[in-house]
Enzyme design. Structure first.
Site, PDB file in Angstrom:
ATOM      1  N   GLU A 114       3.207   1.954   3.007  1.00 37.01           N
ATOM      2  CA  GLU A 114       4.354   1.047   3.060  1.00 37.01           C
ATOM      3  C   GLU A 114       5.427   1.477   2.063  1.00 37.01           C
ATOM      4  OE1 GLU A 114       1.851  -2.969   4.377  1.00 37.01           O
ATOM      5  OE2 GLU A 114       2.336  -2.596   2.268  1.00 37.01           O
TER       6      GLU A 114
ATOM      7  N   ASP B 180      -4.780  -8.406   1.545  1.00 38.53           N
ATOM      8  CA  ASP B 180      -4.789  -9.857   1.325  1.00 38.53           C
ATOM      9  C   ASP B 180      -5.708 -10.214   0.162  1.00 38.53           C
ATOM     10  OD1 ASP B 180      -3.141 -10.220   3.639  1.00 38.53           O
ATOM     11  OD2 ASP B 180      -4.932 -10.091   4.893  1.00 38.53           O
TER      12      ASP B 180
ATOM     13  N   ASN C  31       0.846  -1.185   0.000  1.00 40.73           N
ATOM     14  CA  ASN C  31       0.000   0.000   0.000  1.00 40.73           C
ATOM     15  C   ASN C  31       0.889   1.247   0.000  1.00 40.73           C
ATOM     16  OD1 ASN C  31       0.663   0.732   2.764  1.00 40.73           O
ATOM     17  ND2 ASN C  31      -0.811  -0.811   3.471  1.00 40.73           N
TER      18      ASN C  31
END
Length: 375
Positions: free
Chosen positions: A230, A299, A227
């Site tokens: 990050e 996920d 993302n």
């Protein structure tokens, strides 16, 4: 780094793209995905606000229900199964009550035979307490994290990683889900690559990486799906609303990891796909940008990308499908999944839209465009 075939991209508005994406979703059912990584128990405690305590300025909740579902690598495996694929999960849980409840919660399409239970290990649990009124939506008010304790012994770790070769048998893609426990490492990833390299297959097996804290330690794999926050932490570039900063950050990350592609998820801003010698593709979020809950959305994205690549999609097609899945799952509460039928319905409705804004940023058919943004 493996080769991913380029897609046949029809011009915007043509029915071929719709049929191509739908055929890829249909192909999910014949693909087996190995998910290796940190299995986390996501516990949700629901209650209704009764009153404010007289002892302290805190809410008193009337307990309603408790739900436990798999997070981390377990959530990725559940999403693979919900999308129609065959998921094989490799990880470790403790010999505790949380592990028993967690194992009982998995989707029936998840093969759990490679999950080890270690007595010296405590299953990590993230407990979210959600509260609301009778006629109002439940909102998360606090989260309690119980991290894994007593890390695996060296002997137990060797015994676990020694099963990787048999776990890889017959898999069409591999997802490495590194949430920081030390179970998934660059050494384990390198071993996965060596084992796959010894096998003769018509198409190479994609290896996808999701690493929360040390993405730069994984180099030369198929793709990663971090993302935006990050990416900012890894490359040290603040993105915010700056298109130029996003471009620099995405290109820097792809160069430093030597991935075939980098797909950055940006919440309400959609996604950005970075490939070598290709223009950056910016994909607006599917559906509403009024996000309900982002828990576990990453996920869902990597599970969708893994299935799409295993089914023969290009990076661009895989990103498009992941964008549909991500847009659907963030409208659900808690750690949720998306079904193949929901995906197909989303593709059909989006392509039937008069504006068809979905297709405006896609690569043109049969040619590579010149661009200044190359690496």
């Amino acid at each position: 780094m493996m080769f991913i075939a380029r897609s046949v991209h029809p011009q915007p508005g043509e029915a071929e793209r719709r049929e191509r994406l739908l055929s890829l979703i249909d192909g999910f059912s014949s693909r087996r995905i190995l998910v290796v990584g940190d299995i986390i128990a996501d516990e949700f405690i629901y209650g209704e606000v009764a009153r404010v305590s007289r002892e302290a300025p805190v809410l008193i909740l009337k307990y309603d229900a408790t739900e436990m579902v798999a997070g981390g690598a377990g959530n990725a495996a559940n999403n693979v199964a919900a999308l129609g694929g065959r998921a094989r999960l490799m990880g470790v849980v403790g010999a505790d009550p949380e592990a028993r409840r967690l194992l009982a919660s998995f989707h029936r399409g998840v093969d759990r035979s490679f999950i080890a239970r270690a007595r010296e290990y405590r299953t990590p649990v993230k407990t979210r307490i959600l509260a609301g009124g009778i006629h109002s939506a439940k909102q998360q008010i606090v989260r309690i994290d119980r991290a894994a304790i007593s890390p695996l012994t060296a002997a137990a770790s060797r015994a676990y990683t020694g099963r990787i070769e048999s776990a890889l048998e017959g898999c069409d893609a591999v997802v490495l889900s590194d949430y920081g426990s030390g179970l998934v490492t660059p050494a384990l990833a390198a071993r996965v690559r060596r084992v796959l390299g010894r096998r003769s297959r018509r198409r190479p097996v994609p290896v996808l990486v999701d690493s929360r804290y040390r993405l730069l330690d994984y180099r030369g794999f198929t793709t990663c799906t971090p993302n935006e926050s990050e990416v900012e932490q890894v490359v040290g570039i603040r993105v915010s609303d700056s298109a130029e900063a996003l471009e620099r950050a995405g290109r820097a990350l792809r160069q430093r990891t030597r991935m075939g592609a980098v797909l950055i998820t940006r919440g309400g801003r959609g996604m950005a796909l970075f490939e070598a010698r290709q223009p950056t593709v910016h994909i607006p979020i599917f559906g509403s940008d009024e996000v309900t809950d982002v828990t576990g959305a990453g996920d869902t994205v990597i599970a969708t990308v893994s299935l799409a690549l295993a089914a023969g999609a290009s990076f661009y097609e895989a990103a498009r499908l992941a964008n549909y899945a991500g847009g659907l799952v963030v409208m659900k509460r808690g750690t949720a999944t998306v079904s193949a039928q929901e995906m197909s319905d989303a593709v059909a409705s989006d392509h039937d839209s008069p504006s068809e804004a979905w297709s405006q940023d896609g690569p043109a058919q049969g040619r590579r465009r010149r661009t200044e943004n190359r690496d």
